[in-house]
Design a protein around this motif. Structure first.
Motif, PDB file in Angstrom:
ATOM      1  N   LEU A 116       5.675   5.681  34.340  1.00 36.79           N
ATOM      2  CA  LEU A 116       6.268   6.933  34.797  1.00 36.79           C
ATOM      3  C   LEU A 116       6.745   7.779  33.621  1.00 36.79           C
ATOM      4  CD1 LEU A 116       8.263   5.733  37.929  1.00 36.79           C
ATOM      5  CD2 LEU A 116       6.379   7.391  37.919  1.00 36.79           C
ATOM      6  N   ALA A 117       7.325   7.138  32.634  1.00 36.86           N
ATOM      7  CA  ALA A 117       7.789   7.880  31.462  1.00 36.86           C
ATOM      8  C   ALA A 117       6.628   8.594  30.780  1.00 36.86           C
ATOM      9  CB  ALA A 117       8.487   6.937  30.493  1.00 36.86           C
ATOM     10  N   ARG A 118       5.509   7.913  30.650  1.00 34.52           N
ATOM     11  CA  ARG A 118       4.356   8.533  29.999  1.00 34.52           C
ATOM     12  C   ARG A 118       3.757   9.649  30.864  1.00 34.52           C
ATOM     13  NH1 ARG A 118       0.713   8.401  26.088  1.00 34.52           N
ATOM     14  NH2 ARG A 118      -1.505   8.678  26.536  1.00 34.52           N
ATOM     15  N   LEU A 119       3.626   9.401  32.158  1.00 28.40           N
ATOM     16  CA  LEU A 119       3.014  10.385  33.043  1.00 28.40           C
ATOM     17  C   LEU A 119       3.880  11.629  33.209  1.00 28.40           C
ATOM     18  CD1 LEU A 119       1.675   7.898  35.735  1.00 28.40           C
ATOM     19  CD2 LEU A 119       0.260   9.276  34.196  1.00 28.40           C
ATOM     20  N   CYS A 120       5.157  11.516  32.880  1.00 24.08           N
ATOM     21  CA  CYS A 120       6.072  12.654  32.982  1.00 24.08           C
ATOM     22  C   CYS A 120       6.451  13.238  31.621  1.00 24.08           C
ATOM     23  CB  CYS A 120       7.331  12.234  33.741  1.00 24.08           C
ATOM     24  SG  CYS A 120       7.037  11.815  35.477  1.00 24.08           S
ATOM     25  N   ASP A 121       5.843  12.739  30.567  1.00 25.35           N
ATOM     26  CA  ASP A 121       6.122  13.203  29.209  1.00 25.35           C
ATOM     27  C   ASP A 121       5.207  14.381  28.885  1.00 25.35           C
ATOM     28  OD1 ASP A 121       6.477  13.627  26.521  1.00 25.35           O
ATOM     29  OD2 ASP A 121       6.013  11.571  25.899  1.00 25.35           O
ATOM     30  N   PRO A 122       5.751  15.562  28.633  1.00 18.49           N
ATOM     31  CA  PRO A 122       4.887  16.708  28.339  1.00 18.49           C
ATOM     32  C   PRO A 122       4.046  16.530  27.087  1.00 18.49           C
ATOM     33  CG  PRO A 122       7.200  17.237  27.921  1.00 18.49           C
ATOM     34  CD  PRO A 122       7.180  15.930  28.634  1.00 18.49           C
ATOM     35  N   LEU A 123       4.492  15.693  26.180  1.00 16.30           N
ATOM     36  CA  LEU A 123       3.723  15.464  24.954  1.00 16.30           C
ATOM     37  C   LEU A 123       2.500  14.584  25.211  1.00 16.30           C
ATOM     38  CD1 LEU A 123       6.596  14.923  22.353  1.00 16.30           C
ATOM     39  CD2 LEU A 123       5.304  17.012  22.831  1.00 16.30           C
ATOM     40  N   ALA A 124       2.555  13.759  26.269  1.00 23.36           N
ATOM     41  CA  ALA A 124       1.439  12.862  26.564  1.00 23.36           C
ATOM     42  C   ALA A 124       0.261  13.602  27.182  1.00 23.36           C
ATOM     43  CB  ALA A 124       1.901  11.757  27.504  1.00 23.36           C
ATOM     44  N   GLU A 125       0.547  14.687  27.892  1.00 19.84           N
ATOM     45  CA  GLU A 125      -0.490  15.503  28.538  1.00 19.84           C
ATOM     46  C   GLU A 125      -1.376  14.692  29.473  1.00 19.84           C
ATOM     47  OE1 GLU A 125      -2.509  17.647  25.411  1.00 19.84           O
ATOM     48  OE2 GLU A 125      -0.880  19.105  25.269  1.00 19.84           O
ATOM     49  N   VAL A 126      -0.768  13.766  30.201  1.00 19.17           N
ATOM     50  CA  VAL A 126      -1.460  13.018  31.252  1.00 19.17           C
ATOM     51  C   VAL A 126      -0.553  12.991  32.482  1.00 19.17           C
ATOM     52  CG1 VAL A 126      -2.846  11.570  29.720  1.00 19.17           C
ATOM     53  CG2 VAL A 126      -0.566  10.811  30.401  1.00 19.17           C
ATOM     54  N   SER A 127      -1.171  12.850  33.638  1.00 16.98           N
ATOM     55  CA  SER A 127      -0.404  12.786  34.876  1.00 16.98           C
ATOM     56  C   SER A 127      -1.316  12.303  35.995  1.00 16.98           C
ATOM     57  CB  SER A 127       0.177  14.166  35.229  1.00 16.98           C
ATOM     58  OG  SER A 127      -0.859  15.114  35.444  1.00 16.98           O
ATOM     59  N   ALA A 128      -0.765  12.212  37.186  1.00 16.79           N
ATOM     60  CA  ALA A 128      -1.517  11.916  38.401  1.00 16.79           C
ATOM     61  C   ALA A 128      -0.738  12.540  39.538  1.00 16.79           C
ATOM     62  CB  ALA A 128      -1.666  10.412  38.603  1.00 16.79           C
ATOM     63  N   HIS A 129      -1.343  12.612  40.696  1.00 14.47           N
ATOM     64  CA  HIS A 129      -0.612  13.144  41.842  1.00 14.47           C
ATOM     65  C   HIS A 129       0.376  12.121  42.391  1.00 14.47           C
ATOM     66  CE1 HIS A 129      -4.157  15.780  41.587  1.00 14.47           C
ATOM     67  NE2 HIS A 129      -3.299  16.699  41.984  1.00 14.47           N
TER      68      HIS A 129
END
Length: 232
Positions: free
Chosen positions: A38-51
């Motif tokens: 969750l931390a990575r998927l919500c990190d703007p620097l990571a530029e990754v996410s999911a629905h």
């Protein structure tokens, strides 16, 4: 969303869609914990996410609204869709993945995934053939959700294509013929061994060797028929 408890965990990593929703892509997180994922998927620097992200205890997190384009598939292709992110809903399943102790997806997690997929599939009229894994749309780069994912649980409810088990016929294809058929089915075949491996991981997970054999040909021919027949 009816009947499902959703924890709102907004991610800033999204933008506008430029295609209609016609796919669902399933992933595993490949990280050691839900918190880390969750931390990575919500990190703007990571530029990754999911629905959505579904924890192993069945908790569903909504990270990105369905009408927005989440960044989950990367460089990918499926059938006539070259920009999978714009056309898909991405669902991450908490699982350490092949790098950190890959394991089966627990019943509670599958118990939340199934109704979520069912609702999304019905809402957008998504076909069974467009409910896929990350490895299906990016075979040269990805192997998730992997060979331990229970596709049969979705297929028996007509939420994904079944593994064909009945009326199998050997079409007698050459290797080149098989690859053309695999491309017709939907896979990117630029990296042929990777495409074969991805097909096996999805439809014959007990033997993944990247080699074209008669069983692979029989399975693929059945999947190209209007009504592939499995044990679902």
């Amino acid at each position: 969303m009816s009947g499902l408890d959703i924890v709102e965990t907004p991610s800033p990593n999204f933008n506008a869609r430029d295609a209609e929703i016609s796919m669902i892509v399933l992933h595993y997180t490949g990280m050691r914990s839900a918190e880390e994922a969750l931390a990575r998927l919500c990190d703007p620097l990571a530029e990754v996410s999911a629905h959505y992200l579904i924890d192993e205890d069945g908790t569903i997190h909504r990270l990105v609204a369905e009408d927005k384009r989440a960044w989950h598939a990367g460089k990918s292709h499926w059938r006539d869709i070259p920009n999978v992110n714009s056309a898909s809903i991405g669902i991450e399943l908490v699982n350490p993945g092949h790098e950190h102790g890959y394991r089966e997806f627990p019943p509670a997690q599958m118990g939340s995934l199934i109704p979520l997929v069912a609702e999304i599939k019905e809402r957008y009229g998504i076909t069974r053939g467009n409910v896929v894994g990350h490895s299906d749309v990016a075979p040269a780069r990805k192997e998730d959700p992997g060979e331990l994912f229970n596709w049969h649980a979705l297929a028996r409810l007509r939420l994904a294509l079944p593994r064909p088990t009945r009326n199998l016929v050997d079409p007698g294809w050459s290797d080149a013929g098989f690859m053309l058929a695999l491309q017709r089915f939907g896979y990117d075949i630029d990296d042929a061994p990777a495409a074969v491996t991805a097909f096996q991981r999805r439809f014959r997970p007990e033997m993944i060797d990247g080699e074209i054999d008669r069983e692979c040909c029989c399975l693929l021919l059945a999947l190209l028929l209007p009504q592939p027949q499995g044990d679902d």
